[in-house]
Motif scaffolding. Structure first.
Motif, mmCIF file in Angstrom:
data_model
loop_
_atom_site.group_PDB
_atom_site.id
_atom_site.type_symbol
_atom_site.label_atom_id
_atom_site.label_comp_id
_atom_site.label_asym_id
_atom_site.label_seq_id
_atom_site.Cartn_x
_atom_site.Cartn_y
_atom_site.Cartn_z
ATOM 1 N N HIS A 122 0.827 -1.202 0.000
ATOM 2 C CA HIS A 122 0.000 0.000 0.000
ATOM 3 C C HIS A 122 0.864 1.256 0.000
ATOM 4 O O HIS A 122 0.848 2.042 -0.935
ATOM 5 C CB HIS A 122 -0.942 -0.003 1.204
ATOM 6 C CG HIS A 122 -1.807 1.203 1.285
ATOM 7 N ND1 HIS A 122 -2.213 1.745 2.473
ATOM 8 C CD2 HIS A 122 -2.354 1.986 0.311
ATOM 9 C CE1 HIS A 122 -2.976 2.799 2.241
ATOM 10 N NE2 HIS A 122 -3.078 2.968 0.938
ATOM 11 N N GLU A 123 1.632 1.428 1.066
ATOM 12 C CA GLU A 123 2.508 2.590 1.175
ATOM 13 C C GLU A 123 3.863 2.127 1.681
ATOM 14 O O GLU A 123 4.045 0.972 2.031
ATOM 15 C CB GLU A 123 1.890 3.633 2.121
ATOM 16 C CG GLU A 123 0.634 4.268 1.546
ATOM 17 C CD GLU A 123 0.022 5.309 2.477
ATOM 18 O OE1 GLU A 123 0.476 5.459 3.618
ATOM 19 O OE2 GLU A 123 -0.934 5.965 2.037
ATOM 20 N N ASP A 124 4.801 3.038 1.758
ATOM 21 C CA ASP A 124 6.147 2.687 2.183
ATOM 22 C C ASP A 124 6.166 2.471 3.695
ATOM 23 O O ASP A 124 6.469 3.380 4.460
ATOM 24 C CB ASP A 124 7.127 3.797 1.790
ATOM 25 C CG ASP A 124 8.559 3.396 2.099
ATOM 26 O OD1 ASP A 124 8.812 2.183 2.235
ATOM 27 O OD2 ASP A 124 9.400 4.302 2.213
ATOM 28 N N VAL A 179 -1.418 -8.927 8.293
ATOM 29 C CA VAL A 179 -2.334 -7.779 8.361
ATOM 30 C C VAL A 179 -1.517 -6.541 8.715
ATOM 31 O O VAL A 179 -0.939 -6.442 9.799
ATOM 32 C CB VAL A 179 -3.434 -8.009 9.413
ATOM 33 C CG1 VAL A 179 -4.389 -6.820 9.433
ATOM 34 C CG2 VAL A 179 -4.179 -9.309 9.135
ATOM 35 N N CYS A 180 -1.477 -5.603 7.788
ATOM 36 C CA CYS A 180 -0.705 -4.384 8.010
ATOM 37 C C CYS A 180 -1.403 -3.525 9.070
ATOM 38 O O CYS A 180 -2.603 -3.254 8.976
ATOM 39 C CB CYS A 180 -0.552 -3.612 6.703
ATOM 40 S SG CYS A 180 0.440 -2.105 6.896
ATOM 41 N N THR A 181 -0.628 -3.113 10.050
ATOM 42 C CA THR A 181 -1.213 -2.353 11.154
ATOM 43 C C THR A 181 -1.477 -0.893 10.784
ATOM 44 O O THR A 181 -2.158 -0.190 11.542
ATOM 45 C CB THR A 181 -0.284 -2.400 12.385
ATOM 46 O OG1 THR A 181 1.018 -1.968 11.991
ATOM 47 C CG2 THR A 181 -0.217 -3.798 12.965
ATOM 48 N N GLU A 182 -0.978 -0.452 9.632
ATOM 49 C CA GLU A 182 -1.194 0.942 9.270
ATOM 50 C C GLU A 182 -2.635 1.222 8.836
ATOM 51 O O GLU A 182 -3.292 2.109 9.360
ATOM 52 C CB GLU A 182 -0.220 1.349 8.158
ATOM 53 C CG GLU A 182 1.166 1.681 8.663
ATOM 54 C CD GLU A 182 1.178 2.948 9.514
ATOM 55 O OE1 GLU A 182 1.147 2.817 10.759
ATOM 56 O OE2 GLU A 182 1.224 4.044 8.945
ATOM 57 N N HIS A 183 -3.112 0.460 7.828
ATOM 58 C CA HIS A 183 -4.460 0.701 7.313
ATOM 59 C C HIS A 183 -5.267 -0.577 7.139
ATOM 60 O O HIS A 183 -6.339 -0.543 6.526
ATOM 61 C CB HIS A 183 -4.401 1.456 5.976
ATOM 62 C CG HIS A 183 -3.532 2.672 6.002
ATOM 63 N ND1 HIS A 183 -2.260 2.679 5.475
ATOM 64 C CD2 HIS A 183 -3.726 3.891 6.545
ATOM 65 C CE1 HIS A 183 -1.709 3.868 5.667
ATOM 66 N NE2 HIS A 183 -2.579 4.623 6.322
ATOM 67 N N GLY A 184 -4.745 -1.696 7.599
ATOM 68 C CA GLY A 184 -5.534 -2.921 7.637
ATOM 69 C C GLY A 184 -5.511 -3.799 6.403
ATOM 70 O O GLY A 184 -6.250 -4.791 6.349
ATOM 71 N N TRP A 185 -4.687 -3.461 5.408
ATOM 72 C CA TRP A 185 -4.598 -4.369 4.268
ATOM 73 C C TRP A 185 -4.109 -5.730 4.768
ATOM 74 O O TRP A 185 -3.234 -5.802 5.646
ATOM 75 C CB TRP A 185 -3.595 -3.870 3.227
ATOM 76 C CG TRP A 185 -4.049 -2.721 2.394
ATOM 77 C CD1 TRP A 185 -4.905 -1.725 2.743
ATOM 78 C CD2 TRP A 185 -3.631 -2.442 1.058
ATOM 79 N NE1 TRP A 185 -5.046 -0.837 1.711
ATOM 80 C CE2 TRP A 185 -4.269 -1.246 0.661
ATOM 81 C CE3 TRP A 185 -2.764 -3.065 0.165
ATOM 82 C CZ2 TRP A 185 -4.078 -0.679 -0.601
ATOM 83 C CZ3 TRP A 185 -2.570 -2.505 -1.089
ATOM 84 C CH2 TRP A 185 -3.236 -1.333 -1.466
ATOM 85 N N ALA A 186 -4.677 -6.807 4.188
ATOM 86 C CA ALA A 186 -4.256 -8.161 4.548
ATOM 87 C C ALA A 186 -3.798 -8.878 3.286
ATOM 88 O O ALA A 186 -4.509 -8.894 2.280
ATOM 89 C CB ALA A 186 -5.404 -8.920 5.203
HETATM 90 S S1 FES Z 1 0.739 1.033 4.696
HETATM 91 FE FE1 FES Z 1 -1.415 1.145 4.397
HETATM 92 S S2 FES Z 1 -2.105 -0.890 4.699
HETATM 93 FE FE2 FES Z 1 0.046 -1.003 4.921
#
Ligand code: FES
Length: 118
Positions: free
Chosen positions: A60-62, A76-83
């Motif tokens: 998603h992002e850096d 599961v990314c803790t930044e915005h929840g992408w899995a």
């Molecule tokens: S940086 Fe946004 S979901 Fe990982």
């Protein structure tokens, strides 16, 4: 003849592109561990079906997913929840379904996890 290592009679470390990452005991089942090898930041995941290696960089992002949990085989990314499924790299929850988390072929030999990085 293939240069792909075979756990039965070859040490992956001797095959081109394979890099030793860590000892298996360092990664509890249903968890992951951040490692850096050959300048590449990685996650080693331990599922019931085995060990999987992915990039640690969220698609998603850096953001480095250094301490992001596993849920049903997905990190599961803790930044915005992408899995992202750690077996395929596919985004399975929230996020852009066309995005991919880079995955690397992984093998276990002599209680160590190796990945084919090159
Ligand atoms: S940086 Fe946004 S979901 Fe990982």
């Amino acid at each position: 003849m293939s240069d792909v290592p075979d756990e039965r009679d070859h040490e992956p470390v001797r095959a081109e592109g394979w890099v030793e990452l860590l000892e298996t005991w360092r990664v509890p089942q249903d968890d992951n561990v951040f490692v850096e090898a050959e300048g590449i930041r990685l996650l080693v995941h331990h599922l019931a079906s085995g060990f999987y290696v992915t990039s640690s960089q969220c698609p998603h992002e850096d953001f480095t997913m250094e301490r992001c949990p596993l849920r049903d085989g997905a990190v599961v990314c803790t930044e915005h929840g992408w899995a992202m499924d750690v077996r395929t790299g596919r985004v399975v929850e929230i996020g852009d379904e066309d995005a991919r988390l880079p995955t690397y072929e992984a093998r276990v030999f002599a209680e160590r996890v190796y990945a084919k990085l090159f």
